[in-house]
Scaffold this active site. Structure first.
Site, PDB file in Angstrom:
ATOM      1  N   LYS A  10      36.441 -31.094  -3.295  1.00 28.53           N
ATOM      2  CA  LYS A  10      36.207 -32.284  -2.459  1.00 28.53           C
ATOM      3  C   LYS A  10      34.877 -32.172  -1.707  1.00 28.53           C
ATOM      4  O   LYS A  10      34.131 -33.138  -1.616  1.00 28.53           O
ATOM      5  CB  LYS A  10      37.359 -32.470  -1.452  1.00 28.53           C
ATOM      6  CG  LYS A  10      38.721 -32.679  -2.104  1.00 28.53           C
ATOM      7  CD  LYS A  10      39.792 -33.025  -1.075  1.00 28.53           C
ATOM      8  CE  LYS A  10      40.104 -31.894  -0.117  1.00 28.53           C
ATOM      9  NZ  LYS A  10      40.645 -30.670  -0.761  1.00 28.53           N
ATOM     10  N   ARG A  19      45.964 -36.199   5.468  1.00 31.62           N
ATOM     11  CA  ARG A  19      46.692 -35.125   4.790  1.00 31.62           C
ATOM     12  C   ARG A  19      48.196 -35.269   4.959  1.00 31.62           C
ATOM     13  O   ARG A  19      48.952 -34.463   4.423  1.00 31.62           O
ATOM     14  CB  ARG A  19      46.265 -33.796   5.391  1.00 31.62           C
ATOM     15  CG  ARG A  19      45.282 -33.000   4.545  1.00 31.62           C
ATOM     16  CD  ARG A  19      44.945 -31.779   5.340  1.00 31.62           C
ATOM     17  NE  ARG A  19      44.502 -30.658   4.612  1.00 31.62           N
ATOM     18  CZ  ARG A  19      43.224 -30.305   4.477  1.00 31.62           C
ATOM     19  NH1 ARG A  19      42.275 -31.074   4.931  1.00 31.62           N
ATOM     20  NH2 ARG A  19      42.924 -29.183   3.877  1.00 31.62           N
ATOM     21  N   ARG A  39      34.680 -18.125  -3.057  1.00 32.66           N
ATOM     22  CA  ARG A  39      33.837 -19.150  -2.424  1.00 32.66           C
ATOM     23  C   ARG A  39      32.984 -18.603  -1.278  1.00 32.66           C
ATOM     24  O   ARG A  39      33.447 -17.816  -0.472  1.00 32.66           O
ATOM     25  CB  ARG A  39      34.763 -20.252  -1.899  1.00 32.66           C
ATOM     26  CG  ARG A  39      34.055 -21.422  -1.274  1.00 32.66           C
ATOM     27  CD  ARG A  39      34.898 -22.662  -1.307  1.00 32.66           C
ATOM     28  NE  ARG A  39      36.035 -22.656  -0.396  1.00 32.66           N
ATOM     29  CZ  ARG A  39      36.855 -23.691  -0.260  1.00 32.66           C
ATOM     30  NH1 ARG A  39      36.689 -24.770  -0.990  1.00 32.66           N
ATOM     31  NH2 ARG A  39      37.859 -23.629   0.577  1.00 32.66           N
ATOM     32  N   ARG A  61      34.791 -18.161   4.420  1.00 36.96           N
ATOM     33  CA  ARG A  61      35.668 -18.813   5.402  1.00 36.96           C
ATOM     34  C   ARG A  61      36.817 -17.882   5.719  1.00 36.96           C
ATOM     35  O   ARG A  61      37.349 -17.238   4.814  1.00 36.96           O
ATOM     36  CB  ARG A  61      36.225 -20.121   4.799  1.00 36.96           C
ATOM     37  CG  ARG A  61      35.381 -21.317   5.104  1.00 36.96           C
ATOM     38  CD  ARG A  61      35.825 -22.530   4.348  1.00 36.96           C
ATOM     39  NE  ARG A  61      37.217 -22.913   4.557  1.00 36.96           N
ATOM     40  CZ  ARG A  61      37.744 -24.056   4.132  1.00 36.96           C
ATOM     41  NH1 ARG A  61      36.978 -24.920   3.495  1.00 36.96           N
ATOM     42  NH2 ARG A  61      39.012 -24.337   4.334  1.00 36.96           N
ATOM     43  N   ARG A 112      48.046 -22.873   1.653  1.00 43.70           N
ATOM     44  CA  ARG A 112      47.413 -24.192   1.843  1.00 43.70           C
ATOM     45  C   ARG A 112      47.758 -25.119   0.684  1.00 43.70           C
ATOM     46  O   ARG A 112      47.973 -26.324   0.883  1.00 43.70           O
ATOM     47  CB  ARG A 112      45.894 -24.034   1.968  1.00 43.70           C
ATOM     48  CG  ARG A 112      45.498 -23.503   3.339  1.00 43.70           C
ATOM     49  CD  ARG A 112      44.163 -22.789   3.340  1.00 43.70           C
ATOM     50  NE  ARG A 112      43.055 -23.594   2.920  1.00 43.70           N
ATOM     51  CZ  ARG A 112      41.898 -23.086   2.448  1.00 43.70           C
ATOM     52  NH1 ARG A 112      41.740 -21.789   2.328  1.00 43.70           N
ATOM     53  NH2 ARG A 112      40.936 -23.896   2.106  1.00 43.70           N
TER      54      ARG A 112
HETATM   55  P1  AMP Z   1      39.668 -27.938   4.691  1.00 43.76           P
HETATM   56  O1  AMP Z   1      38.272 -27.563   5.096  1.00 43.76           O
HETATM   57  O2  AMP Z   1      39.815 -29.378   4.380  1.00 43.76           O
HETATM   58  O3  AMP Z   1      40.203 -27.029   3.621  1.00 43.76           O
HETATM   59  O4  AMP Z   1      40.576 -27.676   5.988  1.00 43.76           O
HETATM   60  C1  AMP Z   1      40.726 -26.386   6.534  1.00 43.76           C
HETATM   61  C2  AMP Z   1      41.910 -26.376   7.478  1.00 43.76           C
HETATM   62  O5  AMP Z   1      41.652 -27.273   8.571  1.00 43.76           O
HETATM   63  C3  AMP Z   1      43.224 -26.829   6.888  1.00 43.76           C
HETATM   64  O6  AMP Z   1      43.901 -25.796   6.194  1.00 43.76           O
HETATM   65  C4  AMP Z   1      43.980 -27.271   8.147  1.00 43.76           C
HETATM   66  O7  AMP Z   1      44.447 -26.158   8.882  1.00 43.76           O
HETATM   67  C5  AMP Z   1      42.875 -27.915   8.968  1.00 43.76           C
HETATM   68  N1  AMP Z   1      42.749 -29.368   8.663  1.00 43.76           N
HETATM   69  C6  AMP Z   1      41.698 -29.994   8.071  1.00 43.76           C
HETATM   70  N2  AMP Z   1      41.935 -31.308   7.949  1.00 43.76           N
HETATM   71  C7  AMP Z   1      43.165 -31.527   8.455  1.00 43.76           C
HETATM   72  C8  AMP Z   1      43.994 -32.690   8.607  1.00 43.76           C
HETATM   73  N3  AMP Z   1      43.596 -33.894   8.176  1.00 43.76           N
HETATM   74  N4  AMP Z   1      45.214 -32.539   9.180  1.00 43.76           N
HETATM   75  C9  AMP Z   1      45.627 -31.340   9.627  1.00 43.76           C
HETATM   76  N5  AMP Z   1      44.917 -30.201   9.499  1.00 43.76           N
HETATM   77  C10 AMP Z   1      43.682 -30.283   8.931  1.00 43.76           C
END
Ligand code: AMP
Length: 225
Positions: free
Chosen positions: A13, A88, A127, A160, A171
């Site tokens: 994404k 989400r 990554r 990360r 996740r």
């Molecule tokens: P991402 O960078 O999209 O993989 O997000 C990393 C982490 O941020 C996720 O595993 C969640 O803990 C948190 N996070 C990101 N976006 C959301 C969302 N829309 N709702 C809840 N938690 C989020």
């Protein structure tokens, strides 16, 4: 154009979001990136969020919804935006719909980037992310030992904290339970468009733009841009 990118963690994404942002001149808004910045700054939201992020769990809807609501009101979102990592959950999807209605607009399309969990875990485990611009890369494309620097902006590349195999699996499991229904929600509205995320980056990108170019032409005709 207003769009949402869906797909399990590791689907690509962020990568596709950056390319689409350049092509359609719309901001790519990643809720994960906003939260990671809050964590780095040591703010109260960041402190709370880091507890969830490091366990691979979702940050509570109330917290994330407020962040998105204020971000979408910023000027650069007037002509459109791309959301990466939001919504989400179903409550987040409903909130987005209400928010856009208040702003007198609606979502044009939800793009679902489909990859298998095995491919996603392998990508996440290898990554690297740029501290400065947020672009991601694969460790296998760099020398075995760091430091590594971003080919795009020169910033330092890092891992990360939640990109471990164990957290990645968690996740993905959370995604399948809590976020899969969001894709079904958009499918029921007739705006879901699925693409194969296991192809080369450019091939997946072309699949997405084939659909979006048609929508974008329509959008520009309607707004006279
Ligand atoms: P991402 O960078 O999209 O993989 O997000 C990393 C982490 O941020 C996720 O595993 C969640 O803990 C948190 N996070 C990101 N976006 C959301 C969302 N829309 N709702 C809840 N938690 C989020």
């Amino acid at each position: 154009m207003r769009l949402v990118l869906l797909g399990i963690p590791g689907a690509g994404k962020g990568t596709q979001g950056a390319l689409l942002s350049d092509r359609y001149h719309i901001p790519a808004i990643s809720t994960g990136a906003i939260l990671r910045e809050a964590v780095q700054q040591g703010s109260a939201i960041g402190e709370l969020a880091s507890r969830y992020i490091n366990r691979g769990q979702l940050v509570p809807d109330e917290v994330i919804s407020q962040l998105v609501a204020s971000r979408l009101r910023e000027d650069d979102c007037r002509q459109g935006f791309l959301l990466d990592g939001f919504p989400r959950t179903l409550p987040q999807a409903r909130l987005l719909q209400r928010l856009l209605r208040k702003l007198g607009t609606e979502l044009d399309v939800a793009v679902d980037i489909v990859v298998s969990p095995e491919v996603a875990v392998e990508r996440i485990a290898g990554r690297l992310i740029c501290r400065r611009c947020g672009r991601t890369f694969q460790l296998r494309d760099f020398p075995a030992h760091g430091p590594w620097f971003c080919p795009a902006c020169g910033g330092e590349l890092t891992r990360r904290s939640d990109d471990t195999v164990q957290t990645a699996r968690e996740r993905i499991a959370v995604y399948l339970i809590q976020t899969r229904p969001v894709a079904e929600y958009y499918q029921a509205q007739g705006i879901l468009h699925s693409v194969n995320g296991e192809l080369e980056i450019e091939q997946t990108f072309q699949q997405i733009v084939q659909k979006l170019d048609v929508l974008n032409d329509h959008f520009e005709e309607c707004t006279g841009d």
